[in-house]
Motif scaffolding. Structure first.
Motif, PDB file in Angstrom:
ATOM      1  N   GLU A  94      13.364  46.688  51.954  1.00  0.00           N
ATOM      2  CA  GLU A  94      12.679  45.795  52.886  1.00  0.00           C
ATOM      3  C   GLU A  94      12.514  44.401  52.289  1.00  0.00           C
ATOM      4  OE1 GLU A  94       9.310  47.460  55.234  1.00  0.00           O
ATOM      5  OE2 GLU A  94       9.634  49.264  54.028  1.00  0.00           O
ATOM      6  N   MET A  95      12.257  44.334  50.979  1.00  0.00           N
ATOM      7  CA  MET A  95      12.137  43.035  50.322  1.00  0.00           C
ATOM      8  C   MET A  95      13.474  42.306  50.325  1.00  0.00           C
ATOM      9  SD  MET A  95       9.619  44.125  47.143  1.00  0.00           S
ATOM     10  CE  MET A  95       9.692  42.507  46.364  1.00  0.00           C
ATOM     11  N   ALA A  96      14.548  43.058  50.151  1.00  0.00           N
ATOM     12  CA  ALA A  96      15.888  42.466  50.184  1.00  0.00           C
ATOM     13  C   ALA A  96      16.187  41.886  51.563  1.00  0.00           C
ATOM     14  CB  ALA A  96      16.931  43.510  49.798  1.00  0.00           C
ATOM     15  N   GLU A  97      15.735  42.600  52.607  1.00  0.00           N
ATOM     16  CA  GLU A  97      15.933  42.118  53.971  1.00  0.00           C
ATOM     17  C   GLU A  97      15.162  40.819  54.207  1.00  0.00           C
ATOM     18  OE1 GLU A  97      17.814  43.068  56.583  1.00  0.00           O
ATOM     19  OE2 GLU A  97      18.814  44.456  55.198  1.00  0.00           O
ATOM     20  N   LEU A  98      13.948  40.758  53.684  1.00  0.00           N
ATOM     21  CA  LEU A  98      13.145  39.537  53.830  1.00  0.00           C
ATOM     22  C   LEU A  98      13.802  38.355  53.117  1.00  0.00           C
ATOM     23  CD1 LEU A  98       9.459  40.810  53.353  1.00  0.00           C
ATOM     24  CD2 LEU A  98      10.518  39.950  55.454  1.00  0.00           C
ATOM     25  N   LYS A  99      14.324  38.602  51.916  1.00  0.00           N
ATOM     26  CA  LYS A  99      14.996  37.534  51.173  1.00  0.00           C
ATOM     27  C   LYS A  99      16.240  37.051  51.911  1.00  0.00           C
ATOM     28  CE  LYS A  99      13.388  38.916  46.585  1.00  0.00           C
ATOM     29  NZ  LYS A  99      13.771  39.440  45.246  1.00  0.00           N
ATOM     30  N   LYS A 100      16.923  37.996  52.557  1.00  0.00           N
ATOM     31  CA  LYS A 100      18.106  37.639  53.339  1.00  0.00           C
ATOM     32  C   LYS A 100      17.712  36.835  54.578  1.00  0.00           C
ATOM     33  CE  LYS A 100      22.184  39.739  55.485  1.00  0.00           C
ATOM     34  NZ  LYS A 100      22.864  41.020  55.804  1.00  0.00           N
ATOM     35  N   LYS A 101      16.596  37.252  55.202  1.00  0.00           N
ATOM     36  CA  LYS A 101      16.116  36.579  56.404  1.00  0.00           C
ATOM     37  C   LYS A 101      15.643  35.167  56.097  1.00  0.00           C
ATOM     38  CE  LYS A 101      12.671  37.093  60.105  1.00  0.00           C
ATOM     39  NZ  LYS A 101      11.562  37.950  60.634  1.00  0.00           N
ATOM     40  N   TYR A 102      14.957  35.010  54.965  1.00  0.00           N
ATOM     41  CA  TYR A 102      14.439  33.691  54.563  1.00  0.00           C
ATOM     42  C   TYR A 102      15.201  33.194  53.336  1.00  0.00           C
ATOM     43  CZ  TYR A 102      10.580  35.142  57.596  1.00  0.00           C
ATOM     44  OH  TYR A 102       9.824  35.572  58.654  1.00  0.00           O
ATOM     45  N   SER A 103      16.486  33.061  53.492  1.00  0.00           N
ATOM     46  CA  SER A 103      17.351  32.695  52.359  1.00  0.00           C
ATOM     47  C   SER A 103      17.341  31.206  52.042  1.00  0.00           C
ATOM     48  CB  SER A 103      18.794  33.138  52.633  1.00  0.00           C
ATOM     49  OG  SER A 103      19.272  32.556  53.833  1.00  0.00           O
ATOM     50  N   SER A 104      16.888  30.402  52.993  1.00  0.00           N
ATOM     51  CA  SER A 104      16.839  28.962  52.764  1.00  0.00           C
ATOM     52  C   SER A 104      15.857  28.643  51.641  1.00  0.00           C
ATOM     53  CB  SER A 104      16.418  28.241  54.050  1.00  0.00           C
ATOM     54  OG  SER A 104      16.336  26.853  53.828  1.00  0.00           O
ATOM     55  N   GLN A 107      10.856  24.428  51.089  1.00  0.00           N
ATOM     56  CA  GLN A 107       9.486  24.856  50.792  1.00  0.00           C
ATOM     57  C   GLN A 107       8.862  25.668  51.924  1.00  0.00           C
ATOM     58  OE1 GLN A 107       6.881  21.638  49.750  1.00  0.00           O
ATOM     59  NE2 GLN A 107       5.138  22.969  49.335  1.00  0.00           N
ATOM     60  N   LYS A 108       9.063  25.249  53.165  1.00  0.00           N
ATOM     61  CA  LYS A 108       8.467  25.932  54.302  1.00  0.00           C
ATOM     62  C   LYS A 108       8.985  27.367  54.417  1.00  0.00           C
ATOM     63  CE  LYS A 108       7.594  25.401  59.253  1.00  0.00           C
ATOM     64  NZ  LYS A 108       7.828  24.558  60.468  1.00  0.00           N
ATOM     65  N   THR A 109      10.304  27.546  54.238  1.00  0.00           N
ATOM     66  CA  THR A 109      10.897  28.882  54.333  1.00  0.00           C
ATOM     67  C   THR A 109      10.418  29.772  53.198  1.00  0.00           C
ATOM     68  OG1 THR A 109      12.886  27.936  55.352  1.00  0.00           O
ATOM     69  CG2 THR A 109      13.073  30.172  54.457  1.00  0.00           C
ATOM     70  N   GLN A 110      10.319  29.213  51.990  1.00  0.00           N
ATOM     71  CA  GLN A 110       9.871  29.992  50.836  1.00  0.00           C
ATOM     72  C   GLN A 110       8.411  30.411  50.973  1.00  0.00           C
ATOM     73  OE1 GLN A 110      11.768  31.179  48.109  1.00  0.00           O
ATOM     74  NE2 GLN A 110      13.295  30.629  49.660  1.00  0.00           N
ATOM     75  N   GLN A 111       7.599  29.535  51.569  1.00  0.00           N
ATOM     76  CA  GLN A 111       6.206  29.889  51.828  1.00  0.00           C
ATOM     77  C   GLN A 111       6.126  31.040  52.822  1.00  0.00           C
ATOM     78  OE1 GLN A 111       4.344  26.236  53.100  1.00  0.00           O
ATOM     79  NE2 GLN A 111       3.824  25.614  51.003  1.00  0.00           N
ATOM     80  N   LYS A 112       6.989  30.991  53.838  1.00  0.00           N
ATOM     81  CA  LYS A 112       7.036  32.059  54.834  1.00  0.00           C
ATOM     82  C   LYS A 112       7.478  33.370  54.184  1.00  0.00           C
ATOM     83  CE  LYS A 112       6.872  33.637  59.081  1.00  0.00           C
ATOM     84  NZ  LYS A 112       5.570  33.776  59.791  1.00  0.00           N
ATOM     85  N   LEU A 113       8.459  33.285  53.288  1.00  0.00           N
ATOM     86  CA  LEU A 113       8.925  34.472  52.561  1.00  0.00           C
ATOM     87  C   LEU A 113       7.795  35.083  51.740  1.00  0.00           C
ATOM     88  CD1 LEU A 113      11.073  36.410  51.416  1.00  0.00           C
ATOM     89  CD2 LEU A 113      11.673  34.636  49.753  1.00  0.00           C
ATOM     90  N   GLN A 114       7.030  34.222  51.074  1.00  0.00           N
ATOM     91  CA  GLN A 114       5.914  34.709  50.254  1.00  0.00           C
ATOM     92  C   GLN A 114       4.855  35.377  51.132  1.00  0.00           C
ATOM     93  OE1 GLN A 114       4.016  31.658  47.901  1.00  0.00           O
ATOM     94  NE2 GLN A 114       3.026  33.135  46.557  1.00  0.00           N
TER      95      GLN A 114
END
Length: 258
Positions: A94-104, A107-114
Motif C-alpha cells: 500500500e505504501m508503494a502504491e501511495l509513492k506511485k500515486k504521489y510520485s511528483s 512540495q505540495k505532492t510530497q506533503q500529500k504523500l506524507q
C-alpha cells in the motif's frame, strides 16, 4: 530503515562521547548525586554487587543474571517492536502504491504523500517509530553498564573465565562473539522481510561497529552485549517462528527451481 540506521549511528556516537566524560573516573557510591548517577549508574552497580553476593562473589555470573533480568524487563518493548516490524512489512504494498500515486517531487505532492502515509499508519494502528524505541531505551542502559563497571572497584578488579572484567578481552574473543551474535540476531529479525540496500548495509555495519568499539571496552561490557544478543536470538526465534519457517521454505523452493 534508513532512519533507523542514522539513529543507530547517532546513538552509538553519543555513547562514545558519554563514555569519554571526566565523570567516568569518579567512583560511584550511594552518595553520588545527579539524575544519571542516582537512577541509572548506582542502581546497576548495586544490582550487580548484590547479585555477586548471592552468586558466591562472582561478578561475571552476576552480570549475566542482571543482563537477563534487564532483557526480561524490556521484553514487552521488544515484542512490540517485532509486531510493529511485521505490520510495517504488511503495509509495504500500500505504501508503494501511495509513492506511485504521489510520485511528483514538488512540495505540495510530497506533503500529500506524507499525510496519506500517516493516515495509513493510523488506520492500521502502526507506529513507524516503534521499531526504534527499544534501541533508544537500551542505549542508556548500555552506557550505565559501562559507568557501573568502570566506577565500581569491586567489579572492575574482578575476573571471570579468561578475562578481567574491568579490562578489555586480551584475546578479543568476546568482541568477535558480540559482532557475530549481533549479525545473527539482525539476520533473524530481518527474516521474511523484503531486502533492500539499506537493510543489507545495516546487517553488516552494526556488527562491525560493535566489534570495533568492543575492542577497547571493558570485557564486562562485551559480556553484557553477548548475553543480551543470545537472549535476543532465542526470543526472536520464538516470536518470529512462523516467519522464519516461511523464509526457510521460500529459500528451499528457490533453490529447488535452480
Amino acid at each position: 530503515m534508513k532512519k533507523r540506521i542514522l539513529l543507530g549511528i547517532g546513538l552509538l556516537s553519543v555513547f562514545m562521547f558519554l563514555t569519554g566524560c571526566s565523570e567516568i573516573k569518579k567512583p560511584i557510591t550511594s552518595e553520588s548525586s545527579g539524575f544519571w548517577n542516582e537512577y541509572i549508574v548506582y542502581p546497576l552497580s548495586w544490582l550487580i554487587k548484590e547479585g555477586a553476593h548471592i552468586l558466591g562473589g562472582s561478578f561475571g555470573l552476576s552480570i549475566i543474571v542482571v543482563t537477563i533480568l534487564i532483557r526480561l524487563a524490556i521484553l514487552p518493548l521488544m515484542i512490540k517492536q517485532t509486531r510493529s516490524s511485521k505490520a510495517m512489512q504488511a503495509l509495504q504494498p500500500e505504501m508503494a502504491e501511495l509513492k506511485k500515486k504521489y510520485s511528483s517531487k514538488d512540495q505540495k505532492t510530497q506533503q500529500k504523500l506524507q499525510q496519506e502515509t500517516m493516515a495509513l499508519f493510523s488506520k492500521h494502528g502502526v507506529n513507524p517509530m516503534a521499531g526504534c524505541f527499544p534501541l533508544i531505551v537500551q542505549m542508556p542502559i548500555l552506557i550505565g553498564f559501562y559507568h557501573a563497571i568502570s566506577r565500581t572497584r569491586e567489579i572492575a578488579s574482578d575476573n571471570f573465565l579468561w578475562f578481567d572484567l574491568g579490562d578489555k578481552d586480551p584475546y578479543y574473543i568476546l568482541p568477535i562473539v558480540a559482532g557475530i551474535t549481533t549479525f545473527i540476531q539482525q539476520k533473524i529479525m530481518m527474516a521474511g522481510q523484503d531486502q533492500n540496500p539499506q537493510m543489507a548495509m545495516m546487517l553488516w555495519m552494526m556488527p562491525i561497529m560493535i566489534v570495533v568499539f568492543a575492542f577497547s571496552f571493558p570485557a564486562a561490557l562485551s559480556l553484557y552485549w553477548v548475553v543480551g544478543n543470545i537472549f535476543m536470538i532465542v526470543q526472536t526465534y520464538f516470536i518470529k517462528g512462523p516467519d522464519l519457517k516461511a523464509a526457510k521454505a521460500s529459500g528451499n523452493a528457490g533453490g529447488a527451481k535452480k
